[in-house]
Design a protein around this motif. Structure first.
Motif, PDB file in Angstrom:
ATOM      1  N   MET A  72       0.824  -1.190   0.000  1.00  0.00           N
ATOM      2  CA  MET A  72       0.000   0.000   0.000  1.00  0.00           C
ATOM      3  C   MET A  72       0.870   1.257   0.000  1.00  0.00           C
ATOM      4  SD  MET A  72      -2.943   0.861   2.718  1.00  0.00           S
ATOM      5  CE  MET A  72      -2.838   2.342   3.638  1.00  0.00           C
ATOM      6  N   PHE A  73       1.925   1.273   0.812  1.00  0.00           N
ATOM      7  CA  PHE A  73       2.720   2.486   0.947  1.00  0.00           C
ATOM      8  C   PHE A  73       3.849   2.547  -0.077  1.00  0.00           C
ATOM      9  CE2 PHE A  73       0.931   1.562   5.096  1.00  0.00           C
ATOM     10  CZ  PHE A  73       0.161   2.691   5.240  1.00  0.00           C
ATOM     11  N   ASN A  74       4.269   1.399  -0.593  1.00  0.00           N
ATOM     12  CA  ASN A  74       5.379   1.395  -1.535  1.00  0.00           C
ATOM     13  C   ASN A  74       4.940   1.650  -2.970  1.00  0.00           C
ATOM     14  OD1 ASN A  74       7.198   0.897   0.502  1.00  0.00           O
ATOM     15  ND2 ASN A  74       6.942  -1.317   0.369  1.00  0.00           N
ATOM     16  N   MET A  75       3.638   1.686  -3.220  1.00  0.00           N
ATOM     17  CA  MET A  75       3.146   1.892  -4.572  1.00  0.00           C
ATOM     18  C   MET A  75       3.395   3.316  -5.048  1.00  0.00           C
ATOM     19  SD  MET A  75      -0.393  -0.126  -4.583  1.00  0.00           S
ATOM     20  CE  MET A  75      -0.483  -1.876  -4.357  1.00  0.00           C
ATOM     21  N   LYS A  76       3.337   4.265  -4.159  1.00  0.00           N
ATOM     22  CA  LYS A  76       3.573   5.657  -4.521  1.00  0.00           C
ATOM     23  C   LYS A  76       5.027   6.002  -4.248  1.00  0.00           C
ATOM     24  CE  LYS A  76      -1.042   7.351  -3.407  1.00  0.00           C
ATOM     25  NZ  LYS A  76      -1.799   8.269  -2.561  1.00  0.00           N
ATOM     26  N   LYS A  77       5.587   6.811  -5.119  1.00  0.00           N
ATOM     27  CA  LYS A  77       6.954   7.269  -4.910  1.00  0.00           C
ATOM     28  C   LYS A  77       6.976   8.273  -3.759  1.00  0.00           C
ATOM     29  CE  LYS A  77      10.803   9.400  -7.211  1.00  0.00           C
ATOM     30  NZ  LYS A  77      11.238  10.271  -8.280  1.00  0.00           N
ATOM     31  N   GLN A  78       7.999   8.160  -2.919  1.00  0.00           N
ATOM     32  CA  GLN A  78       8.138   9.079  -1.795  1.00  0.00           C
ATOM     33  C   GLN A  78       8.383  10.492  -2.309  1.00  0.00           C
ATOM     34  OE1 GLN A  78       7.846   8.753   1.429  1.00  0.00           O
ATOM     35  NE2 GLN A  78       7.792   6.555   1.673  1.00  0.00           N
ATOM     36  N   PRO A  79       7.780  11.491  -1.682  1.00  0.00           N
ATOM     37  CA  PRO A  79       8.093  12.867  -2.080  1.00  0.00           C
ATOM     38  C   PRO A  79       9.532  13.208  -1.703  1.00  0.00           C
ATOM     39  CG  PRO A  79       6.597  12.840  -0.200  1.00  0.00           C
ATOM     40  CD  PRO A  79       6.790  11.420  -0.632  1.00  0.00           C
ATOM     41  N   VAL A  98       4.319  21.641  13.498  1.00  0.00           N
ATOM     42  CA  VAL A  98       4.909  21.281  12.208  1.00  0.00           C
ATOM     43  C   VAL A  98       3.829  20.551  11.427  1.00  0.00           C
ATOM     44  CG1 VAL A  98       6.740  20.019  11.020  1.00  0.00           C
ATOM     45  CG2 VAL A  98       7.201  21.062  13.253  1.00  0.00           C
ATOM     46  N   ARG A  99       3.358  21.177  10.340  1.00  0.00           N
ATOM     47  CA  ARG A  99       2.240  20.607   9.587  1.00  0.00           C
ATOM     48  C   ARG A  99       2.552  20.560   8.097  1.00  0.00           C
ATOM     49  NH1 ARG A  99      -3.309  22.572  12.313  1.00  0.00           N
ATOM     50  NH2 ARG A  99      -2.555  22.618  14.448  1.00  0.00           N
ATOM     51  N   ALA A 100       2.242  19.415   7.503  1.00  0.00           N
ATOM     52  CA  ALA A 100       2.347  19.276   6.050  1.00  0.00           C
ATOM     53  C   ALA A 100       1.035  19.724   5.431  1.00  0.00           C
ATOM     54  CB  ALA A 100       2.616  17.824   5.687  1.00  0.00           C
ATOM     55  N   LYS A 101       1.132  20.281   4.246  1.00  0.00           N
ATOM     56  CA  LYS A 101      -0.072  20.675   3.522  1.00  0.00           C
ATOM     57  C   LYS A 101      -0.853  19.428   3.120  1.00  0.00           C
ATOM     58  CE  LYS A 101       1.877  24.994   2.045  1.00  0.00           C
ATOM     59  NZ  LYS A 101       2.254  25.883   0.978  1.00  0.00           N
ATOM     60  N   ASP A 102      -2.180  19.549   3.092  1.00  0.00           N
ATOM     61  CA  ASP A 102      -3.050  18.404   2.819  1.00  0.00           C
ATOM     62  C   ASP A 102      -3.075  17.972   1.367  1.00  0.00           C
ATOM     63  OD1 ASP A 102      -3.832  18.279   5.459  1.00  0.00           O
ATOM     64  OD2 ASP A 102      -5.616  19.509   5.164  1.00  0.00           O
ATOM     65  N   ASP A 103      -2.824  18.883   0.445  1.00  0.00           N
ATOM     66  CA  ASP A 103      -3.066  18.618  -0.969  1.00  0.00           C
ATOM     67  C   ASP A 103      -1.935  17.879  -1.691  1.00  0.00           C
ATOM     68  OD1 ASP A 103      -1.410  20.784  -0.689  1.00  0.00           O
ATOM     69  OD2 ASP A 103      -2.362  21.999  -2.236  1.00  0.00           O
ATOM     70  N   VAL A 104      -0.800  17.643  -1.023  1.00  0.00           N
ATOM     71  CA  VAL A 104       0.345  16.981  -1.649  1.00  0.00           C
ATOM     72  C   VAL A 104       0.856  15.905  -0.694  1.00  0.00           C
ATOM     73  CG1 VAL A 104       2.491  17.443  -2.901  1.00  0.00           C
ATOM     74  CG2 VAL A 104       1.009  19.342  -2.330  1.00  0.00           C
ATOM     75  N   ALA A 105       1.364  14.797  -1.237  1.00  0.00           N
ATOM     76  CA  ALA A 105       1.971  13.761  -0.403  1.00  0.00           C
ATOM     77  C   ALA A 105       3.152  14.360   0.354  1.00  0.00           C
ATOM     78  CB  ALA A 105       2.428  12.594  -1.262  1.00  0.00           C
ATOM     79  N   SER A 106       3.326  13.938   1.605  1.00  0.00           N
ATOM     80  CA  SER A 106       4.371  14.551   2.425  1.00  0.00           C
ATOM     81  C   SER A 106       5.115  13.507   3.248  1.00  0.00           C
ATOM     82  CB  SER A 106       3.756  15.589   3.363  1.00  0.00           C
ATOM     83  OG  SER A 106       2.801  14.979   4.216  1.00  0.00           O
ATOM     84  N   ILE A 107       6.377  13.848   3.546  1.00  0.00           N
ATOM     85  CA  ILE A 107       7.192  13.037   4.445  1.00  0.00           C
ATOM     86  C   ILE A 107       7.919  13.983   5.397  1.00  0.00           C
ATOM     87  CG2 ILE A 107       9.110  12.942   2.808  1.00  0.00           C
ATOM     88  CD1 ILE A 107       9.703  10.102   3.988  1.00  0.00           C
ATOM     89  N   ALA A 163      17.148  15.874  16.788  1.00  0.00           N
ATOM     90  CA  ALA A 163      16.057  16.854  16.714  1.00  0.00           C
ATOM     91  C   ALA A 163      15.116  16.767  17.903  1.00  0.00           C
ATOM     92  CB  ALA A 163      15.262  16.636  15.425  1.00  0.00           C
ATOM     93  N   SER A 164      14.462  17.917  18.170  1.00  0.00           N
ATOM     94  CA  SER A 164      13.368  17.938  19.134  1.00  0.00           C
ATOM     95  C   SER A 164      12.300  18.893  18.623  1.00  0.00           C
ATOM     96  CB  SER A 164      13.850  18.349  20.527  1.00  0.00           C
ATOM     97  OG  SER A 164      14.201  19.707  20.551  1.00  0.00           O
ATOM     98  N   VAL A 165      11.056  18.496  18.837  1.00  0.00           N
ATOM     99  CA  VAL A 165       9.907  19.304  18.441  1.00  0.00           C
ATOM    100  C   VAL A 165       8.980  19.410  19.635  1.00  0.00           C
ATOM    101  CG1 VAL A 165       7.907  19.482  16.908  1.00  0.00           C
ATOM    102  CG2 VAL A 165      10.058  18.577  16.025  1.00  0.00           C
ATOM    103  N   GLN A 166       8.581  20.646  19.952  1.00  0.00           N
ATOM    104  CA  GLN A 166       7.577  20.887  20.985  1.00  0.00           C
ATOM    105  C   GLN A 166       6.379  21.502  20.291  1.00  0.00           C
ATOM    106  OE1 GLN A 166       9.029  23.057  24.397  1.00  0.00           O
ATOM    107  NE2 GLN A 166      11.035  22.121  24.211  1.00  0.00           N
ATOM    108  N   GLY A 167       5.391  20.671  19.999  1.00  0.00           N
ATOM    109  CA  GLY A 167       4.208  21.135  19.294  1.00  0.00           C
ATOM    110  C   GLY A 167       3.555  19.987  18.557  1.00  0.00           C
ATOM    111  N   GLU A 168       2.475  20.296  17.877  1.00  0.00           N
ATOM    112  CA  GLU A 168       1.723  19.297  17.126  1.00  0.00           C
ATOM    113  C   GLU A 168       2.416  18.984  15.805  1.00  0.00           C
ATOM    114  OE1 GLU A 168      -2.906  18.671  15.850  1.00  0.00           O
ATOM    115  OE2 GLU A 168      -2.071  20.681  15.616  1.00  0.00           O
ATOM    116  N   ILE A 169       2.391  17.704  15.420  1.00  0.00           N
ATOM    117  CA  ILE A 169       2.987  17.259  14.162  1.00  0.00           C
ATOM    118  C   ILE A 169       1.912  16.567  13.335  1.00  0.00           C
ATOM    119  CG2 ILE A 169       4.630  15.661  13.117  1.00  0.00           C
ATOM    120  CD1 ILE A 169       6.407  16.092  15.549  1.00  0.00           C
ATOM    121  N   ILE A 170       1.786  16.990  12.067  1.00  0.00           N
ATOM    122  CA  ILE A 170       0.836  16.353  11.145  1.00  0.00           C
ATOM    123  C   ILE A 170       1.507  16.210   9.778  1.00  0.00           C
ATOM    124  CG2 ILE A 170      -1.392  16.514   9.971  1.00  0.00           C
ATOM    125  CD1 ILE A 170      -2.374  18.277  12.267  1.00  0.00           C
ATOM    126  N   ALA A 171       1.539  14.976   9.248  1.00  0.00           N
ATOM    127  CA  ALA A 171       2.060  14.708   7.903  1.00  0.00           C
ATOM    128  C   ALA A 171       1.560  13.336   7.470  1.00  0.00           C
ATOM    129  CB  ALA A 171       3.583  14.767   7.885  1.00  0.00           C
TER     130      ALA A 171
END
Length: 131
Positions: free
Chosen positions: A1-8, A40-49, A56-64
């Motif tokens: 399922m995940f390997n069918m699409k090329k990674q961005p 840290v948020r990825a845009k919804d309209d394009v595949a994201s990684i 690294a450290s992140v303090q906040g919400e992450i969506i991708a």
């Protein structure tokens, strides 16, 4: 399922030693080696990684779509497609995922909640210890 699409491609980097205070929005791919205090948020309209490295450290919400974590996160994490937790991953917050791969040593302090479409069960994959 995940390997069918090329990674961005990963087009952006927050380098080790950098500190970003504020929200980060990206498309395609982002690698974080530094520190982010904000969402840290990825845009919804394009595949994201999103890659959060060991330094690294992140303090906040992450969506991708596809998230790979080997550093520390304080805040909720939403992986719309796949969440990979490497051995040094540390998450303090709730985690929503469609598929999860967790290596030995990764820690989550929070709830794990599958993102279900219809009545499908989430995909869980246990990573083999390669030592």
């Amino acid at each position: 399922m995940f390997n069918m699409k090329k990674q961005p491609p990963i087009k952006s980097l927050i380098a080790d030693g950098s500190l970003i205070q504020g929200n980060v929005s990206f498309s395609d791919g982002l690698r974080i080696d530094g520190q982010v205090v904000g969402n840290v948020r990825a845009k919804d309209d394009v595949a994201s990684i999103l890659v959060i490295s060991e330094t690294a450290s992140v303090q906040g919400e992450i969506i991708a779509d596809h998230i790979i974590i080997n550093g520390s996160v304080k805040g909720p994490v939403t992986a719309r497609m796949l969440l990979e937790l490497q051995p040094k991953a540390r998450i303090e917050g709730d985690v929503d995922y469609s598929a999860l791969e967790m290596h030995p040593g990764a820690l989550i302090t929070g709830q794990l909640r599958p993102i279900l479409e219809g009545e499908e069960k989430p995909t869980l994959k246990l990573a083999a210890n390669n030592q």
